[in-house]
Design a protein around this motif. Structure first.
Motif, PDB file in Angstrom:
ATOM      1  N   SER A 183       0.814  -1.216   0.000  1.00 17.88           N
ATOM      2  CA  SER A 183       0.000   0.000   0.000  1.00 17.88           C
ATOM      3  C   SER A 183       0.846   1.264   0.000  1.00 17.88           C
ATOM      4  O   SER A 183       0.510   2.238  -0.668  1.00 17.88           O
ATOM      5  N   PHE A 184       1.986   1.243   0.718  1.00 17.63           N
ATOM      6  CA  PHE A 184       2.750   2.491   0.795  1.00 17.63           C
ATOM      7  C   PHE A 184       3.446   2.812  -0.526  1.00 17.63           C
ATOM      8  O   PHE A 184       3.685   3.969  -0.841  1.00 17.63           O
ATOM      9  N   ILE A 185       3.722   1.752  -1.309  1.00 20.66           N
ATOM     10  CA  ILE A 185       4.294   2.018  -2.637  1.00 20.66           C
ATOM     11  C   ILE A 185       3.201   2.513  -3.572  1.00 20.66           C
ATOM     12  O   ILE A 185       3.376   3.458  -4.334  1.00 20.66           O
ATOM     13  N   MET A 186       2.034   1.872  -3.469  1.00 24.16           N
ATOM     14  CA  MET A 186       0.899   2.315  -4.263  1.00 24.16           C
ATOM     15  C   MET A 186       0.625   3.793  -3.964  1.00 24.16           C
ATOM     16  O   MET A 186       0.372   4.585  -4.877  1.00 24.16           O
ATOM     17  N   ALA A 187       0.698   4.147  -2.687  1.00 23.44           N
ATOM     18  CA  ALA A 187       0.429   5.527  -2.293  1.00 23.44           C
ATOM     19  C   ALA A 187       1.411   6.487  -2.945  1.00 23.44           C
ATOM     20  O   ALA A 187       1.018   7.521  -3.500  1.00 23.44           O
ATOM     21  N   THR A 188       2.699   6.124  -2.916  1.00 20.90           N
ATOM     22  CA  THR A 188       3.682   7.045  -3.507  1.00 20.90           C
ATOM     23  C   THR A 188       3.513   7.127  -5.012  1.00 20.90           C
ATOM     24  O   THR A 188       3.669   8.193  -5.606  1.00 20.90           O
ATOM     25  N   ILE A 189       3.180   5.976  -5.639  1.00 17.70           N
ATOM     26  CA  ILE A 189       2.975   5.996  -7.093  1.00 17.70           C
ATOM     27  C   ILE A 189       1.801   6.916  -7.439  1.00 17.70           C
ATOM     28  O   ILE A 189       1.904   7.788  -8.313  1.00 17.70           O
ATOM     29  N   LEU A 190       0.683   6.716  -6.725  1.00 12.70           N
ATOM     30  CA  LEU A 190      -0.496   7.540  -6.987  1.00 12.70           C
ATOM     31  C   LEU A 190      -0.180   9.015  -6.764  1.00 12.70           C
ATOM     32  O   LEU A 190      -0.556   9.876  -7.561  1.00 12.70           O
ATOM     33  N   GLN A 191       0.525   9.268  -5.680  1.00 15.83           N
ATOM     34  CA  GLN A 191       0.840  10.663  -5.365  1.00 15.83           C
ATOM     35  C   GLN A 191       1.717  11.275  -6.459  1.00 15.83           C
ATOM     36  O   GLN A 191       1.498  12.396  -6.892  1.00 15.83           O
ATOM     37  N   TYR A 192       2.702  10.484  -6.906  1.00 14.26           N
ATOM     38  CA  TYR A 192       3.618  11.002  -7.923  1.00 14.26           C
ATOM     39  C   TYR A 192       2.885  11.296  -9.223  1.00 14.26           C
ATOM     40  O   TYR A 192       3.029  12.360  -9.809  1.00 14.26           O
ATOM     41  N   ILE A 193       2.060  10.325  -9.647  1.00 20.81           N
ATOM     42  CA  ILE A 193       1.400  10.492 -10.948  1.00 20.81           C
ATOM     43  C   ILE A 193       0.308  11.566 -10.888  1.00 20.81           C
ATOM     44  O   ILE A 193       0.303  12.501 -11.672  1.00 20.81           O
ATOM     45  N   PHE A 194      -0.621  11.419  -9.929  1.00 19.95           N
ATOM     46  CA  PHE A 194      -1.811  12.267  -9.981  1.00 19.95           C
ATOM     47  C   PHE A 194      -1.636  13.621  -9.299  1.00 19.95           C
ATOM     48  O   PHE A 194      -2.228  14.592  -9.705  1.00 19.95           O
ATOM     49  N   ALA A 195      -0.812  13.629  -8.271  1.00 20.39           N
ATOM     50  CA  ALA A 195      -0.682  14.896  -7.562  1.00 20.39           C
ATOM     51  C   ALA A 195       0.511  15.707  -8.064  1.00 20.39           C
ATOM     52  O   ALA A 195       0.396  16.898  -8.318  1.00 20.39           O
ATOM     53  N   ILE A 196       1.652  15.037  -8.264  1.00 13.50           N
ATOM     54  CA  ILE A 196       2.834  15.806  -8.653  1.00 13.50           C
ATOM     55  C   ILE A 196       2.869  16.047 -10.160  1.00 13.50           C
ATOM     56  O   ILE A 196       3.011  17.165 -10.626  1.00 13.50           O
ATOM     57  N   LYS A 197       2.706  14.951 -10.948  1.00 16.07           N
ATOM     58  CA  LYS A 197       2.856  15.104 -12.402  1.00 16.07           C
ATOM     59  C   LYS A 197       1.617  15.725 -13.042  1.00 16.07           C
ATOM     60  O   LYS A 197       1.702  16.603 -13.878  1.00 16.07           O
ATOM     61  N   LEU A 198       0.432  15.204 -12.679  1.00 19.74           N
ATOM     62  CA  LEU A 198      -0.772  15.661 -13.365  1.00 19.74           C
ATOM     63  C   LEU A 198      -1.483  16.802 -12.641  1.00 19.74           C
ATOM     64  O   LEU A 198      -2.408  17.393 -13.185  1.00 19.74           O
ATOM     65  N   ASN A 199      -1.045  17.041 -11.412  1.00 19.23           N
ATOM     66  CA  ASN A 199      -1.649  18.130 -10.637  1.00 19.23           C
ATOM     67  C   ASN A 199      -3.159  18.015 -10.465  1.00 19.23           C
ATOM     68  O   ASN A 199      -3.862  19.018 -10.381  1.00 19.23           O
ATOM     69  N   MET A 200      -3.665  16.782 -10.485  1.00 19.89           N
ATOM     70  CA  MET A 200      -5.106  16.614 -10.374  1.00 19.89           C
ATOM     71  C   MET A 200      -5.571  16.700  -8.934  1.00 19.89           C
ATOM     72  O   MET A 200      -6.697  17.055  -8.649  1.00 19.89           O
ATOM     73  N   PHE A 201      -4.684  16.290  -8.024  1.00 24.11           N
ATOM     74  CA  PHE A 201      -5.048  16.354  -6.608  1.00 24.11           C
ATOM     75  C   PHE A 201      -3.953  17.105  -5.877  1.00 24.11           C
ATOM     76  O   PHE A 201      -2.841  17.254  -6.377  1.00 24.11           O
ATOM     77  N   SER A 202      -4.292  17.543  -4.695  1.00 19.80           N
ATOM     78  CA  SER A 202      -3.289  18.245  -3.925  1.00 19.80           C
ATOM     79  C   SER A 202      -2.371  17.236  -3.234  1.00 19.80           C
ATOM     80  O   SER A 202      -2.777  16.112  -2.952  1.00 19.80           O
ATOM     81  N   VAL A 203      -1.138  17.648  -3.004  1.00 17.66           N
ATOM     82  CA  VAL A 203      -0.208  16.788  -2.291  1.00 17.66           C
ATOM     83  C   VAL A 203      -0.393  17.023  -0.801  1.00 17.66           C
ATOM     84  O   VAL A 203      -0.327  18.154  -0.339  1.00 17.66           O
ATOM     85  N   ALA A 204      -0.613  15.968  -0.081  1.00 11.72           N
ATOM     86  CA  ALA A 204      -0.611  16.056   1.371  1.00 11.72           C
ATOM     87  C   ALA A 204      -1.452  17.205   1.911  1.00 11.72           C
ATOM     88  O   ALA A 204      -0.956  18.159   2.491  1.00 11.72           O
ATOM     89  N   ARG A 205      -2.739  17.150   1.649  1.00 12.68           N
ATOM     90  CA  ARG A 205      -3.619  18.092   2.276  1.00 12.68           C
ATOM     91  C   ARG A 205      -4.925  17.365   2.561  1.00 12.68           C
ATOM     92  O   ARG A 205      -5.259  16.414   1.873  1.00 12.68           O
ATOM     93  N   MET A 206      -5.629  17.791   3.558  1.00 10.65           N
ATOM     94  CA  MET A 206      -6.842  17.063   3.905  1.00 10.65           C
ATOM     95  C   MET A 206      -7.929  18.079   4.170  1.00 10.65           C
ATOM     96  O   MET A 206      -8.189  18.462   5.296  1.00 10.65           O
ATOM     97  N   GLU A 207      -8.525  18.558   3.098  1.00  9.36           N
ATOM     98  CA  GLU A 207      -9.563  19.563   3.296  1.00  9.36           C
ATOM     99  C   GLU A 207     -10.907  19.153   2.729  1.00  9.36           C
ATOM    100  O   GLU A 207     -11.933  19.280   3.364  1.00  9.36           O
ATOM    101  N   SER A 208     -10.892  18.633   1.497  1.00 11.88           N
ATOM    102  CA  SER A 208     -12.176  18.276   0.901  1.00 11.88           C
ATOM    103  C   SER A 208     -12.222  16.780   0.622  1.00 11.88           C
ATOM    104  O   SER A 208     -11.251  16.060   0.841  1.00 11.88           O
ATOM    105  N   PHE A 209     -13.361  16.340   0.126  1.00 11.59           N
ATOM    106  CA  PHE A 209     -13.539  14.926  -0.191  1.00 11.59           C
ATOM    107  C   PHE A 209     -12.514  14.456  -1.227  1.00 11.59           C
ATOM    108  O   PHE A 209     -11.986  13.347  -1.145  1.00 11.59           O
ATOM    109  N   ALA A 210     -12.230  15.340  -2.195  1.00  9.89           N
ATOM    110  CA  ALA A 210     -11.284  14.972  -3.252  1.00  9.89           C
ATOM    111  C   ALA A 210      -9.931  14.567  -2.675  1.00  9.89           C
ATOM    112  O   ALA A 210      -9.248  13.696  -3.219  1.00  9.89           O
ATOM    113  N   ASP A 211      -9.576  15.179  -1.560  1.00 10.28           N
ATOM    114  CA  ASP A 211      -8.283  14.863  -0.964  1.00 10.28           C
ATOM    115  C   ASP A 211      -8.231  13.444  -0.402  1.00 10.28           C
ATOM    116  O   ASP A 211      -7.153  12.911  -0.146  1.00 10.28           O
TER     117      ASP A 211
END
Lengths: 307, 342, 311
Positions: free
Chosen positions: C143-171
Motif C-alpha cells: 500500500s505504501f508504494i501504491m500511495a507514492t505511485i499515486l501521489q507522484y502520478i496524480f498529484a505531482i505530475k498531473l496536478n489533479m489532486f493536492s499533495v498532502a492536504r486534507m480539506e475536501s472529499f477529493a483529498d
C-alpha cells in the motif's frame, strides 16, 4: 451396419491376459510427478522462479559488480541520475543506489526467508501436535493460537519493535511471534482430516508409534498446503519489513533495505523519483514472484482447484 | 403406449487435456408414458451423462454432442437454444440428483426453492406457489409441511431432503422425471421409502421415470424396463422380467452374479474380474470383451449388433450369432427365485 | 441471539483485558525514560515530572489504575504534548481515519466483488486472465508504494489532486485508493474462486434443472452463497485497512489516528501508544463481532445461539 462375413475362426475363444486389463489405462503418474507436470506448464510460476533466482544472484554478487559499496557517502556526487558510473544513480548522501539496492535485497530476502522458516518450524510442530492428539490438548493449544490470531498482526509487530529496539533479528522475532499461527492452523486442519483416514489407522494397528506416524505419514501428506502457505509467507514478511522500515522501525543505518530506501526516497519524490523507483520496483517484483509461485503451487498441488 | 422420449445413436464426448473421452457412444433407447426405465451400469459407464444429456445439463465445453438425436414429444432437444430448454427443464422434464445433502441451495428456504419453478412455469403468484408448495410437501410425505416449508435444507435429514428434491422436481407435473442415483447416498431403510414414494407418485401423476442406478436391487422393485450400460454403450435392454430371468449378455450375468442373495449360502460374491475400458481410447470391438469369460476373436474386432430376442429384449453380443458356440449362463444367474425382494 | 451476543461481548472484554495488560507491561520494559530524549532536565525536575505522572508508584498500582481508567476511555495525559490527554488526541484524529477507512472499505469490497464475479463468469477467457493478472499485481504492490505511485502520478505530475492536504472529499480519494488496492485484489481473487466453486456445485445444477435462467442461477443462487467467504474475510480486511492507514496517513499528511500513532512511536510517547493500541483493538474486535453477526444472518446454517456461533 453392413453384414459382416464371419468365419469359424472368428468364434474361437479370445485369450486376453487378465493382468493386462487390470492395468490402469493411461499413464500412471504419482501425485508429486503429476503436480510437477502441472506446475511446469504454468509459465507465470516458472517466470517467478527465474526472477527469484536472478534476484538471489544479484543479492549475493550485485554489490561487487557495481564497483561501489553500500555505505560510502560521497558528498560531491549526491542525487545523481542513473549513469554509466552509478547505474541506478545516487541518493542524497551520494551513496550508490545500485549497491544499496542489492545490499537491501540481501537483507529483505534474508528477513523474508528466515521469518518464513521459523514460522514453518513452530507452526508445523504446534499444529501437528494439536491436530494429532486432539481433544483437550488441541483445545488449549488452539485457544492460545486463537487469542493471538485475533490481534492485528502489524500492530503487534510494531509494539514489539518499539519494545525490543531496531535490528534485523528483533524484526524477525517480532514477526514470528504472531506469524506462526497461520501455519499452525493450516497444519492442524490437515492433520485432523488425515488422522481419520484409513492408512493412518492401518499403520497404527501395525504398531507404529506416535512419533513415527507424525513424521512418516502425517507431515509428508500435509506438505502440499504447507508449501503453499510458505511461499505466501515470504512476501508477507518482506512486506512487513518494508512497512516497518518505512515507519522508521526497520533496519538500522548504515545498512539499507528496500523499505528504508523507499522511505528515504519519499521526501525527495518530487525531484528525484528514480530514487524511489528502484527499491519500490524490486519490492513489488519479489512479492510478485513469490505470489505467482504460490499460486502455481496451489493450482498444481490441488487438482480440484484447477479449472 | 405412447413414446414420449426417443434417444437415437447419442454420442457425447468430453475434451480433456489428454484426449477426447467418449463417455456415451451410440446410445439409443425409448421411454413410454407412465413407465419406469432403469439405466443400470457401474460408475463411468456413461449412464449419468446420458441422463444429463437429455436435460442438456452436460457442461459444454468440455462436453460436446458428437452425434445422434434426442426427441422429446416430437421435438429435437439437441437443436434447442438454451432459452428454449429453460421452458422444458422443470416444466416438462424434472430431475433429482444423487446427493440430497448438496443438491439443495443452503441459503434458500425449501419453500422458495419449490416456488421458483411454479412461479416461472405456471405463472403462479408467490402466495399460490407457497400454498402449492405445502401441498407438494404433504404429497411427498413430509410431516408438518406448513412449518417445514419455511425451513432451510440443513434443518432436514437426508431422506427428508430427497423428498423435498422430489417435490421440487415434480412441482410442475413434468412428463418425465429423471432420477440420477436417487437413493445411493441414503441409508438402506430410507432408500426403500424413497423408491416407494416415487412409485406411488408415478401412479398418482402418470410421470414417466428414468431411473439411473448401479444397484440391480433398486431396479427389481421399481422399474418396468431396464437398459444395461457398459463402457458408454447399452449392451442389453429388456423388460425387468427378461433382464432378471432371461438375461443374454455376459455383463448382465456378471451384474446379477455380483448381487448378494438371501437364499444363497455360498458367501462369496461373484465379482467381475478386470476393470472397465478407458473411454479415452475405447476398444474397437465389444467394450466388455476384455473381461468377458466367453470372449471370442470377433469380440475384440467388431462391436456386435443388437439382436432382437423379443419385442422388448435386445442384446448386443456375438454369442447370439448363429455361428457362435452355445454358451449356458452360469448357474448362479439362472435361479428363478433369485429376483431380489420378489 | 441475545445470549450469543452477550457471550461474544464477554469474549471481547477478555481479549481487551489481555491487550491492555500486554501493552502496559510491554511499555514498562520498553527502553528509555519517556522524558529522556528531548529537553535536558535536572534530576530534580525529572523526579517531579515522574511524580506527577504517577511513575513512582509500585508497578501493580500503576497497572490497576491504568486498567480502571482504560475502562472509561481515560488513558491519561500525553508525555510529549503537555496539557493534552491521550483521548483528546485520539478523538481529534479519529474522524479523519474513519472517513478514510470507510471509503477504502467500500472501494475494496465493491470493486473486489465486481471484479471477482466478472472473472468467474469469464472463466478461462481473456477477461478472467486479465482480471487475475491485475489482481496478482495488486496484492504484490504494498500500500505504501501504491500511495507514492499515486501521489507522484496524480498529484505531482498531473496536478489533479493536492499533495498532502486534507480539506475536501477529493483529498481523500488517492489515500483511500492506495489503502484499498491490496484488499481489493485479495477480495477479487477470493470472490472468483468462491464463485467458481459455487457455480460447480450440485444445487446450481438443481436450479438449472428447474428451468431457471442463467441470470437467476448465477445471481440468485450463486452470488449469495459465493459471498460467504468474502464476508468472513471482512474481519482481517478491517485490520488490514487499519494498519495500512499508519503509513498512508503519513505519506498523504492526513492528521488521522494512524499519523498520531506513528508520531507517538517516533516520540516514544508511551501513553499515546498504549491508548491508540487499545482504541484500535476495540474497533477491530467490534468489527469482527459485526461481521460474525452479518454472517449469521446471511448463512442460515450458522445458529448464532448455539455453540459460540462457530461453523
Amino acid at each position: 451396419m453392413e453384414k459382416l462375413q464371419l468365419s469359424n475362426e472368428d468364434f474361437q475363444p479370445l485369450h486376453i491376459d487378465q493382468t493386462e486389463s487390470e492395468k490402469i489405462a493411461g499413464e500412471s503418474t504419482s501425485y508429486w510427478k503429476d503436480a510437477w507436470r502441472r506446475f511446469r506448464k504454468n509459465k507465470l510460476a516458472i517466470a517467478g522462479i527465474v526472477i527469484l533466482l536472478l534476484l538471489g544472484f544479484m543479492a549475493i554478487f550485485g554489490e561487487s559488480i557495481s564497483g561501489h559499496n553500500y555505505r560510502d557517502t560521497d558528498l560531491m556526487s549526491t542525487n545523481l541520475e542513473p549513469s554509466s558510473e552509478h547505474w541506478f544513480g545516487t541518493d542524497n548522501l551520494g551513496r550508490d543506489i545500485f549497491a544499496r539496492t542489492w545490499d537491501g535485497a540481501k537483507i529483505s530476502l534474508f528477513i523474508g526467508l528466515m521469518a518464513a522458516f521459523l514460522d514453518l518450524i513452530i507452526g508445523v510442530i504446534w499444529g501437528a501436535i494439536a491436530g494429532y492428539f486432539g481433544g483437550k490438548v488441541d483445545e488449549y493449544m488452539m485457544r492460545i493460537a486463537d487469542i493471538l490470531y485475533g490481534l492485528p498482526y502489524l500492530l503487534v509487530v510494531i509494539l514489539l519493535m518499539v519494545v525490543m529496539g531496531q535490528g534485523i533479528w528483533t524484526m524477525i522475532i517480532a514477526m514470528v511471534i504472531t506469524g506462526w499461527i497461520n501455519m499452525a492452523r493450516i497444519v492442524r486442519g490437515q492433520v485432523l482430516q488425515l488422522r481419520s483416514e484409513e492408512y493412518v489407522l492401518a499403520s497404527r494397528s501395525l504398531g507404529a508409534s506416535n512419533m513415527r506416524l507424525l513424521f512418516k505419514h502425517l507431515i509428508p501428506n500435509t506438505l502440499g498446503p504447507i508449501l503453499v502457505t510458505l511461499t505466501l509467507t515470504v512476501p508477507n514478511a518482506i512486506f512487513t519489513e518494508a512497512f516497518l522500515s518505512f515507519l522508521g522501525l526497520g533496519v538500522p543505518a548504515p545498512h539499507s533495505s528496500w523499505g528504508v530506501m523507499t522511505s528515504e526516497a519519499l521526501s525527495a519524490l518530487k525531484h528525484y523519483p528514480y530514487q524511489l523507483f528502484f527499491p519500490a520496483f524490486f519490492i513489488c517484483l519479489t512479492m510478485l514472484a513469490f505470489n505467482v509461485i504460490g499460486d502455481g503451487l496451489r493450482d498444481a498441488l490441488d487438482p480440484k482447484e484447477r479449472k | 403406449m405412447k413414446k414420449i422420449l426417443s434417444v437415437k445413436n447419442l454420442s457425447v464426448s468430453f475434451e480433456t487435456y489428454k484426449a477426447e473421452v467418449k463417455a456415451v457412444r451410440d446410445v439409443s433407447f425409448d421411454l413410454h408414458e407412465k413407465e419406469t426405465l432403469a439405466i443400470v451400469g457401474e460408475s463411468g459407464s456413461g449412464k449419468s451423462v446420458t441422463a444429463q444429456s437429455v436435460m442438456r445439463l452436460v457442461p459444454m465445453p468440455p462436453g460436446k454432442f458428437v452425434g445422434g438425436s434426442i426427441i422429446f414429444d416430437g421435438e429435437e432437444l439437441i437443436d434447442k437454444s438454451e432459452k428454449q430448454m429453460e421452458s422444458i427443464r422443470g416444466k416438462e422434464i424434472g430431475m433429482i440428483f444423487q446427493d440430497p445433502m448438496t443438491s439443495l441451495n443452503p441459503t434458500m428456504t425449501i419453500g422458495k426453492q419449490i416456488a421458483e419453478g411454479l412461479i416461472k412455469h405456471q405463472n403462479m403468484s408467490k402466495k399460490d406457489a407457497h400454498a402449492r408448495g405445502i401441498e407438494l410437501l404433504k404429497q411427498v410425505g413430509i410431516p408438518n409441511p406448513e412449518k417445514r416449508i419455511n425451513q432451510y435444507p440443513h434443518e432436514f435429514s437426508g431422506g427428508m431432503r430427497q423428498r423435498a428434491m422430489i417435490a421440487i422436481a415434480l412441482a410442475c407435473n413434468p412428463k418425465i422425471l429423471i432420477a440420477d442415483e436417487p437413493t445411493t447416498a441414503l441409508d438402506v431403510t430410507i432408500q426403500a421409502q424413497i423408491l416407494d414414494l416415487m412409485k406411488q407418485l408415478q401412479e398418482e401423476t402418470g410421470t414417466a421415470i428414468i431411473l439411473i442406478t448401479h444397484d440391480l436391487g433398486v431396479v427389481a422393485n421399481s422399474a418396468h424396463r431396464v437398459a444395461v450400460m457398459y463402457g458408454g454403450k447399452i449392451v442389453e435392454t429388456g423388460s425387468v422380467e427378461e433382464i432378471f430371468y432371461n438375461p443374454k449378455h455376459p455383463y448382465t450375468w456378471g451384474l446379477l452374479g455380483s448381487m448378494p442373495k438371501l437364499d444363497q449360502h455360498d458367501e462369496k460374491l461373484k465379482a467381475i474380474p478386470g476393470s472397465p475400458p478407458d473411454l479415452a481410447d475405447p476398444p474397437k470391438g465389444c467394450p466388455f470383451a476384455a473381461r468377458c469369460p466367453f470372449a471370442m476373436k470377433v469380440c475384440g474386432e467388431h462391436m456386435p449388433e443388437h439382436y432382437e430376442l423379443s419385442d422388448t429384449q435386445k442384446t448386443a453380443c456375438w454369442l447370439l450369432h448363429e455361428g457362435a458356440p452355445k454358451v449356458e449362463p452360469p448357474e448362479f444367474v439362472n435361479v428363478g427365485g433369485s429376483k431380489v425382494n420378489g | 441471539m441475545a445470549k450469543y451476543l452477550l457471550k461474544r461481548i464477554a469474549y471481547i472484554f477478555l481479549s481487551l483485558f489481555l491487550i491492555i495488560t500486554v501493552t502496559f507491561f510491554l511499555m514498562q520494559i520498553a527502553p528509555g525514560s519517556p522524558f529522556a530524549s528531548e529537553r535536558k532536565m535536572t534530576p530534580a525536575l525529572e523526579k517531579q515530572m515522574e511524580e506527577a505522572y504517577g511513575l513512582n508508584d509500585p508497578i501493580h498500582e500503576q497497572y490497576l489504575d491504568y486498567l480502571v481508567n482504560a475502562l472509561t476511555f481515560d488513558f491519561g495525559p500525553s508525555f510529549k504534548y503537555v496539557g493534552q490527554d491521550v483521548m483528546d488526541i485520539i478523538l481529534r484524529g479519529f474522524p479523519y481515519s474513519l472517513v478514510l477507512g470507510l471509503e477504502a472499505l467500500f472501494i475494496a469490497t465493491g470493486f473486489g466483488i465486481l471484479f471477482g464475479v466478472f472473472a468467474a463468469l469469464k472463466h478461462n477467457k481473456f477477461g478472467d486472465y486479465a482480471a487475475m493478472v491485475i489482481a496478482v499485481l495488486g496484492i504484490s504492490v504494498p500500500s505504501f508504494i501504491m500511495a507514492t505511485i499515486l501521489q507522484y502520478i496524480f498529484a505531482i505530475k498531473l496536478n489533479m489532486f493536492s499533495v498532502a492536504r486534507m480539506e475536501s472529499f477529493a483529498d481523500t480519494i488517492l489515500p483511500a485508493l492506495a489503502l484499498a488496492t491490496t484488499p481489493l485484489a485479495f477480495i477479487a481473487r477470493l470472490m472468483r474462486s468462491s464463485m467458481l466453486d459455487v457455480l460447480n456445485s450440485d444445487y446450481i445444477k438443481t436450479a438449472k434443472s428447474k428451468g431457471m435462467s442463467q441470470r437467476i442461477v448465477t445471481y440468485k443462487h450463486g452470488l449469495r452463497n459465493a459471498l460467504l467467504p468474502v464476508i468472513s474475510y471482512m474481519g482481517p480486511l478491517v485490520a488490514s485497512i487499519l494498519t495500512g492507514s499508519f503509513v498512508i496517513e503519513k505519506i498523504f499528511g492526513i492528521p488521522g489516528l494512524g499519523s498520531e500513532f506513528v508520531t507517538s512511536i517516533t516520540n516514544r510517547d508511551y501513553t499515546v501508544i498504549m491508548g491508540t493500541t487499545v482504541f484500535f483493538s476495540v474497533i477491530l474486535l467490534f468489527c469482527v463481532l459485526l461481521v460474525d453477526i452479518i454472517y449469521g444472518i446471511v448463512d442460515p446454517r450458522i445458529k448464532l445461539d448455539a455453540k459460540g456461533g462457530e461453523k
